[in-house]
Write an enzyme that holds these catalytic residues in place. Structure first.
Site, PDB file in Angstrom:
ATOM      1  N   ASP A 262       5.320  -9.873   3.386  1.00 53.85           N
ATOM      2  CA  ASP A 262       6.692  -9.352   3.477  1.00 53.85           C
ATOM      3  C   ASP A 262       6.960  -7.919   3.898  1.00 53.85           C
ATOM      4  O   ASP A 262       8.006  -7.293   3.893  1.00 53.85           O
ATOM      5  CB  ASP A 262       7.355  -9.533   2.268  1.00 53.85           C
TER       6      ASP A 262
ATOM      7  N   TRP B  34       6.530  -4.777  -1.796  1.00 51.83           N
ATOM      8  CA  TRP B  34       7.999  -4.501  -2.493  1.00 51.83           C
ATOM      9  C   TRP B  34       7.665  -3.699  -3.808  1.00 51.83           C
ATOM     10  O   TRP B  34       8.725  -3.098  -3.920  1.00 51.83           O
ATOM     11  CB  TRP B  34       8.423  -5.846  -2.787  1.00 51.83           C
ATOM     12  N   ASN B  35       6.570  -3.713  -4.697  1.00 51.25           N
ATOM     13  CA  ASN B  35       6.583  -2.967  -5.679  1.00 51.25           C
ATOM     14  C   ASN B  35       6.655  -1.584  -5.200  1.00 51.25           C
ATOM     15  O   ASN B  35       7.306  -0.774  -5.827  1.00 51.25           O
ATOM     16  CB  ASN B  35       5.145  -3.165  -6.268  1.00 51.25           C
TER      17      ASN B  35
ATOM     18  N   HIS C 233       1.645  -9.007  -8.087  1.00 49.96           N
ATOM     19  CA  HIS C 233       2.476 -10.166  -8.805  1.00 49.96           C
ATOM     20  C   HIS C 233       2.409  -9.960 -10.640  1.00 49.96           C
ATOM     21  O   HIS C 233       3.537  -9.952 -10.908  1.00 49.96           O
ATOM     22  CB  HIS C 233       1.704 -11.267  -8.790  1.00 49.96           C
TER      23      HIS C 233
END
Length: 473
Positions: free
Chosen positions: A385, A364-365, A19
């Site tokens: 995710d 996702w990163n 995050h």
């Protein structure tokens, strides 16, 4: 008065690496787009790891005096320990304590002549919008997962929960959501198929629901469509954006890959020589393996991966965090073929000419970094995710392949070897071509005048306008 007119964006983030990175990248991009004051606020536990020499106080970047870090407290300043702490209690206390201390940060900045004019928050931090509302400050949600995942969540919480629940136990079941291609249940975020609200997936789903409840409130109160920033590009996920555009304005401002060294919770500097080692390898020859900052692989899974790397002929660079090393499974010794490190600067590694394949957990990163560097992937998703990100890479973009797991949930050595060879060998030519194509499209999106660049500049202008309105009032 002039100082008070200066836009000041406070960006609040959950205290984990996955995050902090996209939050810091957004902050740095905003700082480059406009001369605005930026304050990053994460929990004390994370700031202590990021800046051990000044852990509990404000830290300013030397190269930009308008850019600083100020922590809030979530009640767990020494960190969360799953062996001692309960997830539900942690999240409840996080919200209660975080709301109070973040409001104190806002108050102290105002008292210091640096009033906050806009607050941005990411997943797991919906309570920040309440803090902003109480302070009379506009706020925006920053989605650090793909638009496709946002769309799945939206439809799950609006009319499709029962449909998904009815098929949750069948990973091969096909589901069709509005404007999205057909997907199998195994391609959906793992939290929407959670077996129990008390398991980690269930706890995370509840926190995600709070974000979408907040968007519903905004939609009803304002009579206008809420704006949500997304770390993606319009062309990458056009159908996902279209699937919710009558209810939410998804604004693609990525994919972002700014230098985020200040936000590292791990010390890659302790690892010596991996970039020099890459320099000595042939172009596109190295298999890079990393499962991110949170995923904990079982000993049996680690053994299967180690078998593929040790017995294979390709050079490898494998990130094995210190907290995911099992007794009896030794990685010491130099086989002359590869390197094992506890952490590395992934953006630099993926951008190196020697890396030909990325075996990834599909956070996702990591997905964004592989796209921007044009590196084909072998997708080994773990939870949340990541399954959807793997689906995007394999099905939507054609930039990678997803492994199949055994009945015991294990990726066996032979399956992993098959996927690596498919991506790295002659059969992977089309995958490599697609990876290069999407690399160029992603970079064009965030480049000067690209759609993501235009979107972010329009957002920054909106923030400045809101600031001026507030001053006039």
């Amino acid at each position: 008065m002039e100082q008070k007119r200066q836009p000041h964006i406070l960006i609040a983030t959950y205290p984990i690496q996955g995050h902090i990175n996209p939050t810091l990248r957004l902050a740095k991009r905003l700082a480059r787009v406009f001369v605005v004051r930026i304050t990053i606020s994460t929990a004390v536990e994370a700031q202590r790891r990021m800046f051990p020499s000044s852990p509990d106080s404000e830290v300013q970047l030397e190269e930009n005096p308008l850019f600083s870090f100020i922590p809030y407290s979530n009640g767990y300043d020494d960190g969360f320990d799953p062996k001692k702490h309960d997830w539900k209690t942690y999240m409840s206390r996080f919200k209660e304590r975080g709301s109070y201390t973040l409001a104190s940060v806002v108050d102290s900045l105002a008292a210091d002549g640096r009033p906050v004019t806009c607050i941005i928050h990411s997943f797991m931090m919906s309570w920040v919008a309440d803090v902003a509302k109480d302070c009379g400050i506009p706020s925006f949600f920053y989605c650090i997962q793909p638009a496709t995942v946002f769309a799945v969540y939206w439809h799950y919480f609006h009319e499709y929960k029962s449909v998904i629940a009815a098929n949750a136990l069948d990973p091969s079941a096909v589901i069709s959501l509005p404007c999205l291609p057909s997907m199998r249940m195994r391609d959906l975020p793992s939290c929407v198929t959670a077996a129990s609200p008390d398991e980690p997936n269930g706890v995370f789903l509840q926190k995600i629901k709070e974000t979408f409840d907040r968007l519903d409130v905004e939609l009803g109160r304002q009579g206008s469509i809420p704006l949500v920033l997304v770390n993606t590009a319009d062309e990458l996920e056009a159908r996902a954006m279209a699937s919710v555009n009558s209810k939410v304005e998804l604004v693609g401002i990525g994919p972002l890959l700014e230098d985020a060294a200040e936000g590292s919770l791990f010390k890659a500097a302790e690892e010596k020589g991996y970039m020099e080692w890459l320099d000595r390898q042939a172009e596109r020859s190295v298999v890079y393996v990393s499962f991110g900052s949170l995923s904990m692989l079982k000993k049996e899974q680690m053994e299967e991966i180690w078998k593929v790397l040790r017995e294979g002929e390709r050079p490898y660079l494998w990130v094995v965090r210190k907290d995911n090393r099992w007794e009896g499974l030794e990685f010491e010794g130099d086989d002359g073929k590869g390197m094992i490190v506890a952490w590395c600067e992934q953006g630099r590694v993926l951008g190196h000419r020697a890396v030909g394949c990325f075996v990834t957990h599909c956070g996702w990163n990591s997905t964004v970094e592989s796209l921007l560097c044009g590196v084909p992937t072998v997708a080994v998703p773990q939870w949340l995710d990541q399954a959807t990100n793997a689906w995007l890479m394999e099905t939507e973009w054609g930039t990678g392949v997803r492994v199949e797991v055994s009945g015991e949930g294990l990726v066996e050595a032979e399956e992993l070897r098959r996927c690596v060879e498919r991506v790295m060998g002659e059969e992977g030519e089309e995958i490599r071509r697609q990876a290069a194509t999407w690399r160029d499209k992603s970079r064009d999106a965030t480049g000067e005048g690209g759609p993501s660049d235009r979107n972010l500049k329009a957002f920054a202008q909106k923030v400045i306008s809101l600031c001026h309105v507030a001053v006039e009032k």
